[in-house]
Design a protein around this motif. Structure first.
Motif, PDB file in Angstrom:
ATOM      1  N   GLU A   1       0.820  -1.217   0.000  1.00 15.71           N
ATOM      2  CA  GLU A   1       0.000   0.000   0.000  1.00 15.71           C
ATOM      3  C   GLU A   1       0.855   1.270   0.000  1.00 15.71           C
ATOM      4  OE1 GLU A   1      -3.302   0.226  -0.230  1.00 15.71           O
ATOM      5  OE2 GLU A   1      -3.429  -1.962  -0.434  1.00 15.71           O
ATOM      6  N   GLY A   2       2.163   1.107   0.108  1.00  6.01           N
ATOM      7  CA  GLY A   2       3.044   2.267   0.171  1.00  6.01           C
ATOM      8  C   GLY A   2       2.833   3.069   1.438  1.00  6.01           C
ATOM      9  N   LYS A   3       2.525   2.383   2.527  1.00 11.06           N
ATOM     10  CA  LYS A   3       2.182   3.041   3.774  1.00 11.06           C
ATOM     11  C   LYS A   3       3.117   2.668   4.920  1.00 11.06           C
ATOM     12  CE  LYS A   3      -1.700   4.840   2.142  1.00 11.06           C
ATOM     13  NZ  LYS A   3      -1.900   6.298   2.005  1.00 11.06           N
ATOM     14  N   SER A   4       3.145   3.537   5.907  1.00 11.08           N
ATOM     15  CA  SER A   4       3.751   3.289   7.203  1.00 11.08           C
ATOM     16  C   SER A   4       2.793   3.912   8.213  1.00 11.08           C
ATOM     17  CB  SER A   4       5.147   3.923   7.274  1.00 11.08           C
ATOM     18  OG  SER A   4       5.752   3.656   8.525  1.00 11.08           O
ATOM     19  N   PHE A   5       3.268   4.219   9.393  1.00 10.79           N
ATOM     20  CA  PHE A   5       2.410   4.911  10.356  1.00 10.79           C
ATOM     21  C   PHE A   5       3.265   5.659  11.366  1.00 10.79           C
ATOM     22  CE2 PHE A   5       3.256   0.851  12.373  1.00 10.79           C
ATOM     23  CZ  PHE A   5       3.486   1.197  13.695  1.00 10.79           C
ATOM     24  N   ILE A   6       2.650   6.609  12.051  1.00  7.76           N
ATOM     25  CA  ILE A   6       3.297   7.302  13.158  1.00  7.76           C
ATOM     26  C   ILE A   6       2.339   7.281  14.345  1.00  7.76           C
ATOM     27  CG2 ILE A   6       4.530   8.810  11.564  1.00  7.76           C
ATOM     28  CD1 ILE A   6       2.673  11.083  12.632  1.00  7.76           C
TER      29      ILE A   6
ATOM     30  N   ALA B   1      -5.012   1.529  19.124  1.00 10.89           N
ATOM     31  CA  ALA B   1      -4.261   2.250  18.096  1.00 10.89           C
ATOM     32  C   ALA B   1      -4.927   3.571  17.717  1.00 10.89           C
ATOM     33  CB  ALA B   1      -4.098   1.366  16.856  1.00 10.89           C
ATOM     34  N   THR B   2      -5.742   4.111  18.608  1.00 12.01           N
ATOM     35  CA  THR B   2      -6.474   5.340  18.291  1.00 12.01           C
ATOM     36  C   THR B   2      -5.560   6.551  18.112  1.00 12.01           C
ATOM     37  OG1 THR B   2      -6.848   5.749  20.649  1.00 12.01           O
ATOM     38  CG2 THR B   2      -8.592   4.592  19.448  1.00 12.01           C
ATOM     39  N   LYS B   3      -4.332   6.455  18.632  1.00 15.00           N
ATOM     40  CA  LYS B   3      -3.408   7.579  18.529  1.00 15.00           C
ATOM     41  C   LYS B   3      -2.331   7.340  17.475  1.00 15.00           C
ATOM     42  CE  LYS B   3      -5.555   9.650  21.859  1.00 15.00           C
ATOM     43  NZ  LYS B   3      -6.481  10.770  21.535  1.00 15.00           N
ATOM     44  N   THR B   4      -2.607   6.467  16.516  1.00 13.37           N
ATOM     45  CA  THR B   4      -1.695   6.247  15.398  1.00 13.37           C
ATOM     46  C   THR B   4      -2.348   6.742  14.118  1.00 13.37           C
ATOM     47  OG1 THR B   4      -2.484   4.004  14.937  1.00 13.37           O
ATOM     48  CG2 THR B   4      -0.683   4.220  16.515  1.00 13.37           C
ATOM     49  N   TYR B   5      -1.494   7.079  13.140  1.00  8.51           N
ATOM     50  CA  TYR B   5      -2.011   7.667  11.908  1.00  8.51           C
ATOM     51  C   TYR B   5      -1.221   7.140  10.711  1.00  8.51           C
ATOM     52  CZ  TYR B   5      -3.766  10.804  15.487  1.00  8.51           C
ATOM     53  OH  TYR B   5      -4.357  11.293  16.625  1.00  8.51           O
ATOM     54  N   PRO B   6      -1.908   6.812   9.600  1.00  3.69           N
ATOM     55  CA  PRO B   6      -1.227   6.301   8.413  1.00  3.69           C
ATOM     56  C   PRO B   6      -0.308   7.356   7.795  1.00  3.69           C
ATOM     57  CG  PRO B   6      -3.601   5.926   8.307  1.00  3.69           C
ATOM     58  CD  PRO B   6      -3.365   6.876   9.433  1.00  3.69           C
ATOM     59  N   LYS B   7       0.815   6.900   7.279  1.00  6.12           N
ATOM     60  CA  LYS B   7       1.778   7.785   6.622  1.00  6.12           C
ATOM     61  C   LYS B   7       2.066   7.265   5.229  1.00  6.12           C
ATOM     62  CE  LYS B   7       6.526   9.508   7.096  1.00  6.12           C
ATOM     63  NZ  LYS B   7       7.740   9.502   7.958  1.00  6.12           N
ATOM     64  N   ASP B   8       1.985   8.119   4.239  1.00  7.84           N
ATOM     65  CA  ASP B   8       2.297   7.765   2.859  1.00  7.84           C
ATOM     66  C   ASP B   8       3.813   7.793   2.681  1.00  7.84           C
ATOM     67  OD1 ASP B   8       2.892   8.462  -0.100  1.00  7.84           O
ATOM     68  OD2 ASP B   8       0.788   7.842  -0.136  1.00  7.84           O
ATOM     69  N   LEU B   9       4.390   6.659   2.275  1.00  3.08           N
ATOM     70  CA  LEU B   9       5.843   6.574   2.174  1.00  3.08           C
ATOM     71  C   LEU B   9       6.403   7.431   1.045  1.00  3.08           C
ATOM     72  CD1 LEU B   9       6.440   2.767   2.823  1.00  3.08           C
ATOM     73  CD2 LEU B   9       7.084   4.668   4.306  1.00  3.08           C
ATOM     74  N   LYS B  10       5.654   7.619   0.003  1.00  2.55           N
ATOM     75  CA  LYS B  10       6.140   8.387  -1.139  1.00  2.55           C
ATOM     76  C   LYS B  10       6.135   9.881  -0.865  1.00  2.55           C
ATOM     77  CE  LYS B  10       5.566   8.901  -6.140  1.00  2.55           C
ATOM     78  NZ  LYS B  10       4.777   8.469  -7.332  1.00  2.55           N
ATOM     79  N   THR B  11       5.052  10.371  -0.282  1.00  2.67           N
ATOM     80  CA  THR B  11       4.914  11.811  -0.055  1.00  2.67           C
ATOM     81  C   THR B  11       5.286  12.246   1.358  1.00  2.67           C
ATOM     82  OG1 THR B  11       2.595  11.658   0.661  1.00  2.67           O
ATOM     83  CG2 THR B  11       3.021  11.839  -1.717  1.00  2.67           C
TER      84      THR B  11
END
Length: 224
Positions: free
Chosen positions: A137-142, A168-178
């Motif tokens: 998905e090209g994703k990570s998280f913070i 995991a309510t305090k985590t957010y998806p991160k786009d690896l490309k952008t």
């Protein structure tokens, strides 16, 4: 939309997915199938790769791979000290296993030695599948993930079970490309999970997780 996918009990990896994962050091060696499964060889974001984590000897004498999470990724483990040294040892390796998975998702490195060090068998396949899901998905998280209501049960000599809740309510998806972080996702029941894990102490003294079961009907009790 989920902040983080659910870590299911059984891996659904195709043969191609298994072969795309690079090996990394571990002390288990029970299964030849595990040799090609630890850590991904993908380079998230196309950034400069970091060197594999060095080893760090713990107080128990086990030569452990170091795990380093990014500054914007944090895991909070509640109830790590029970007063029982045996239970505390199980919980400590349980924590390291979770951190090893998150390191493989969020840290830009060619291999992640801790992943195979703390997982074996079905749990290693499941973790690899979970990590590959982010890569595809090209994703990570913070953000911060909370682990709580952790209970240790000894099943027999060298085998233990850990049941726990995840928030995991305090985590957010991160786009690896952008590099963009999506903070617009509303809190939902999907952000919580209840898991049962089985751990086995290997010859080197490490409590390796060998299976993970997501218990959907028990998840509501974690929403607190």
């Amino acid at each position: 939309m989920n902040r983080r996918p659910t870590l299911l009990a059984a891996a659904t990896m195709t043969a191609a997915a298994v072969l795309s994962l690079s090996a990394c050091g571990g002390s288990d060696g029970d299964s030849k199938d595990n040799e090609k499964i630890a850590g991904t060889d993908s380079n998230p974001g196309g950034q400069k790769e970091k060197s594999p984590s060095p080893k760090a000897s713990a107080a128990d004498g086990v030569d452990r791979p170091e795990i380093k999470l990014p500054k914007d990724v944090k895991n909070v483990f509640e109830g790590g000290k029970t007063g029982d040294p045996k239970k505390d040892a199980v919980l400590a390796d349980h924590e390291r296993r979770i951190n090893s998975i998150d390191e493989a998702i969020t840290v830009d490195a060619k291999t992640h030695p801790a992943l195979k060090f703390y997982s074996s068998g079905e749990a290693l396949l499941t973790a690899a599948d979970y990590i590959q899901g982010f890569r595809k998905e090209g994703k990570s998280f913070i953000g911060t993930t909370r682990y709580y209501d952790r209970q240790v049960t000894f099943l027999k000599e060298g085998v233990a079970a850990v049941a726990y809740c995840q928030d995991a309510t305090k985590t957010y998806p991160k786009d690896l490309k952008t590099g963009k972080v999506d903070r617009s996702i509303p809190e939902s029941a999907d952000d919580y999970g209840f898991y049962n894990t089985r751990l086995k102490k290997n010859a080197e003294g490490t409590w390796q997780t060998e299976s993970v079961t997501y218990v959907e009907e028990a998840t509501k009790k974690c929403m607190k």
